[in-house]
Each structure stands twice: as C-alpha cells, then as structure tokens.
Write an enzyme that holds these catalytic residues in place. Structure first.
Site, PDB file in Angstrom:
ATOM      1  N   SER A  10       0.804  -1.220   0.000  1.00  0.00           N
ATOM      2  CA  SER A  10       0.000   0.000   0.000  1.00  0.00           C
ATOM      3  C   SER A  10       0.838   1.272   0.000  1.00  0.00           C
ATOM      4  O   SER A  10       0.304   2.370  -0.139  1.00  0.00           O
ATOM      5  CB  SER A  10      -0.941   0.020   1.216  1.00  0.00           C
ATOM      6  OG  SER A  10      -0.183  -0.014   2.422  1.00  0.00           O
ATOM      7  N   GLY A  11       2.158   1.142   0.144  1.00  0.00           N
ATOM      8  CA  GLY A  11       3.023   2.311   0.172  1.00  0.00           C
ATOM      9  C   GLY A  11       3.369   2.827  -1.211  1.00  0.00           C
ATOM     10  O   GLY A  11       3.009   2.236  -2.239  1.00  0.00           O
ATOM     11  N   CYS A 149      17.458   6.442  -1.511  1.00  0.00           N
ATOM     12  CA  CYS A 149      17.394   7.270  -2.717  1.00  0.00           C
ATOM     13  C   CYS A 149      18.556   8.261  -2.788  1.00  0.00           C
ATOM     14  O   CYS A 149      19.252   8.354  -3.808  1.00  0.00           O
ATOM     15  CB  CYS A 149      16.052   7.980  -2.794  1.00  0.00           C
ATOM     16  SG  CYS A 149      15.558   8.869  -1.296  1.00  0.00           S
ATOM     17  N   ASN A 318      13.295   9.421  -7.120  1.00  0.00           N
ATOM     18  CA  ASN A 318      13.532   8.714  -5.862  1.00  0.00           C
ATOM     19  C   ASN A 318      12.691   7.455  -5.709  1.00  0.00           C
ATOM     20  O   ASN A 318      13.060   6.541  -4.956  1.00  0.00           O
ATOM     21  CB  ASN A 318      13.284   9.641  -4.668  1.00  0.00           C
ATOM     22  CG  ASN A 318      11.898  10.250  -4.690  1.00  0.00           C
ATOM     23  OD1 ASN A 318      11.577  11.059  -5.562  1.00  0.00           O
ATOM     24  ND2 ASN A 318      11.053   9.874  -3.742  1.00  0.00           N
TER      25      ASN A 318
END
Length: 351
Positions: A10-11, A149, A318
C-alpha cells in the site's frame, strides 16, 4: 516466469513495484503482503492501477515461500529486519528496500538506526545492491539491501573518484533536495500542503543516514578513501525526484578534462547512468524533472578552479532509480535476465 511478491503493497514504493512488475515480461506478481489494508486489491490502494490480478493484501507468514521466487520488502526497517529473519533461506531471493541492512558496520548502524534490531549474521550476508558497482555479487545473492534514494545518487556520484581514480578525498559536503514522496505516506504536520507547497525545508541540516551508508560502502571498497562525508538535506515542493550536489575537496590535482574522461570511462556501457555535461541541453542538467518516471540517474562532474573543489551533481526519480526500479534491476541481475528488462521507459517531461 519469475514469481514476485511485494510486501508493503500500500506504500508509494510498493505501488511502483506493483506497476513495474505487472509490466515486466519475465515476472509475475503472485503475492501482496502487508499488515494494514488486508483484503484490499491493488486498484483500491493505488488510483493509477486499475488492474485486477486476483490478488489482495495478505498477512506475511512462512507460507509465502511457496508462492514466490523473489520477495520485495517495501516496509519500514524494523519490519524488514523481522521478515528477513522469518524468511531467510526459505525464499530464494529477498530484496529489501528499507534501511535495515544497508549499513554493515554494527556501530554505525546502531547510531543511525537505533530502533532497528537485526541479526548480526544476516547483516553480514546482505549485499548492498548498487547494480552498477556490485553486479557480480548480485548474481548469486539471496539477500539484497537496496540503497536509499539519496545514497544511490551519492554512491554513483562518488564511485568514479574513489573506485575509479582512487582519489583520497579529504572532505565531501553534500547538499540534497528531495520531493515529498521521499518521506512516504506517514502524515506529519510539516508535510501538509499549506506548509509544504513552495517550501525549501531543512529537515536534516546537520547529517543524514544515507550519507552514513555511502561512507560505509565506499570504505569497504578499499580504493581511495573519504576522511569526512557530511550532508544537509532539504525538502522541496516537488512530489518526485531529488538532486544531490556533492562538493569534494582533495589534495590530489585533477582538472575538468581528466574528471570528464574518468566519469565517462567508469560508466561506459551502463544503461541507467547518464554522464552529462551541464550545458548540453536547453535547460541545465542534471535536473530531476529530466529523469522522472525512469530508472536513469543523470550525473555531471565539474571542476571549480576558484574554489579548488570538485562538484558532482546527480538527479534521479527517488521512487524508481531510488527505490522500486533499482530493486527490479537488481532482481533482474540475480535471476540472470537482461537488467534493463521491464525498465526501458523514457522519462516524462514536463511533469
């Protein structure tokens, strides 16, 4: 087909993993895991994914080992540490996108991740997964820890100096600027639109754990050295994309021509690192907008004669090269397929 599972579905990174895997010609998404949103479909979690895979988010148990060949962990570091311990030697390959295993040195890990308890033997087994720099190690890896990132941009920025030219760097001072997606979906007052829009917020002005993992990795490379690497990080009003500006000081003499040749030579043949001249396009590069939606990292190196310093600029998306895309790239290498498979999308601009 390589059976792939995504935990943390869900991220933001989880959503991009789902998107990339479902378009991958050699991967099949066979498991979605999480602790919240149990029973929900990808299309319910991510507005851009109107797909029905017959999958819903499920709790992660040892039985997932029967469903996947590779499991991507797009989870908070404490969760990744626990899942790695649960599933090690059961799943053929675990690719962790969190910071749980990025820093190999125990003391340095404890400083930057004091709430993340991990098994020491597992930390020693994880490969720090910068594909361009550890390709041979990834081919046999069962445990892969993906760089952060910022760390991806910094590692690719500095590797030609330390690993290529073998320079001893006295000081590296980094200025990093990242869009709001770098903070994930956790709600903080500072991320509310009235405060974030148009802002340049110094959220980590005196140090950043991604700089610590870069120093840890390059020191283990045993070519060249970095006496001091420090970073200041700023949040800007972009959603995606980041830019790092690394100001490098060394006693060794170099000039612009030598630096340009070194970077071009170091990344010759690399599909996803584009060595660019600052003035080669209508707009100055690197620019995060010029890589959005792609797995590219654009790198520019400059010699500042007046300041007697090397300036290295790097831009990437990112959530792609800094997270989901690079994780798929590493998995491609691990399973012996062309590493650009499923990642050939060109950047979208303007965004």
């Amino acid at each position: 087909m390589i059976r792939a599972g995504v935990v943390g579905a869900s991220g933001l990174a989880g959503g991009d993993l789902i998107r990339l895997i479902t378009q991958h010609p050699d991967m099949e998404l066979t498991f979605l895991g999480g602790s919240s949103n149990i029973g929900r479909r990808p299309a319910e979690l991510h507005a851009n994914l109107r797909i029905d895979l017959g999958l819903t988010v499920q709790p992660v148990t040892e039985e997932v080992a029967d469903k996947v060949d590779v499991l991507f962990l797009a989870t908070p570091a404490p969760v990744s540490a626990r899942l790695a311990e649960l599933l090690v030697d059961k799943v053929p390959a675990i690719v962790d996108l969190s910071g749980a295993f990025r820093i190999a040195t125990p003391e340095r890990h404890d400083r930057w991740y004091p709430k993340v308890d991990r098994r020491a033997d597992l930390a020693d087994r994880f490969v720090y997964g910068v594909p361009e720099l550890v390709r041979d190690q990834l081919k046999e890896a069962s445990l892969i820890s993906m760089p952060g990132c910022y760390a991806t941009a910094l590692t690719l920025s500095l590797a030609p100096l330390t690993l290529g030219l073998g320079l001893d760097l006295k000081t590296v001072v980094v200025d990093g600027k990242s869009g709001s997606s770098g903070g994930g979906l956790q709600l903080r007052t500072s991320d509310l639109h009235p405060f974030r829009s148009g802002a340049i917020a110094p959220y980590s002005p005196t140090g950043h754990r991604h700089a610590a993992e870069v120093a840890d990795f390059l020191e283990r490379g045993k070519q060249g050295s970095i006496a001091s690497l420090t970073m200041s990080a700023y949040g800007v009003s972009h959603v995606r994309g980041l830019l790092t500006s690394s100001y490098v000081f060394t006693d060794e003499k170099v000039d612009q021509r030598e630096l340009q040749r070194a970077y071009t030579r170091f990344y010759k043949g690399e599909r996803f690192v584009r060595v660019r001249r600052n003035n080669e396009t209508l707009i100055p590069v690197p620019d995060p907008q010029a890589v959005l939606g792609s797995n590219f990292c654009d790198v520019t190196v400059l010699h500042d004669e007046e300041g007697d310093r090397i300036v290295v600029l790097a831009a990437l998306d990112n959530l792609i090269k800094g997270a989901a895309g690079q994780a798929v790239q590493a998995a491609n290498i691990r399973f012996g397929i062309a590493e650009e498979t499923g990642l050939t999308m060109q950047p979208v601009m303007p965004a």
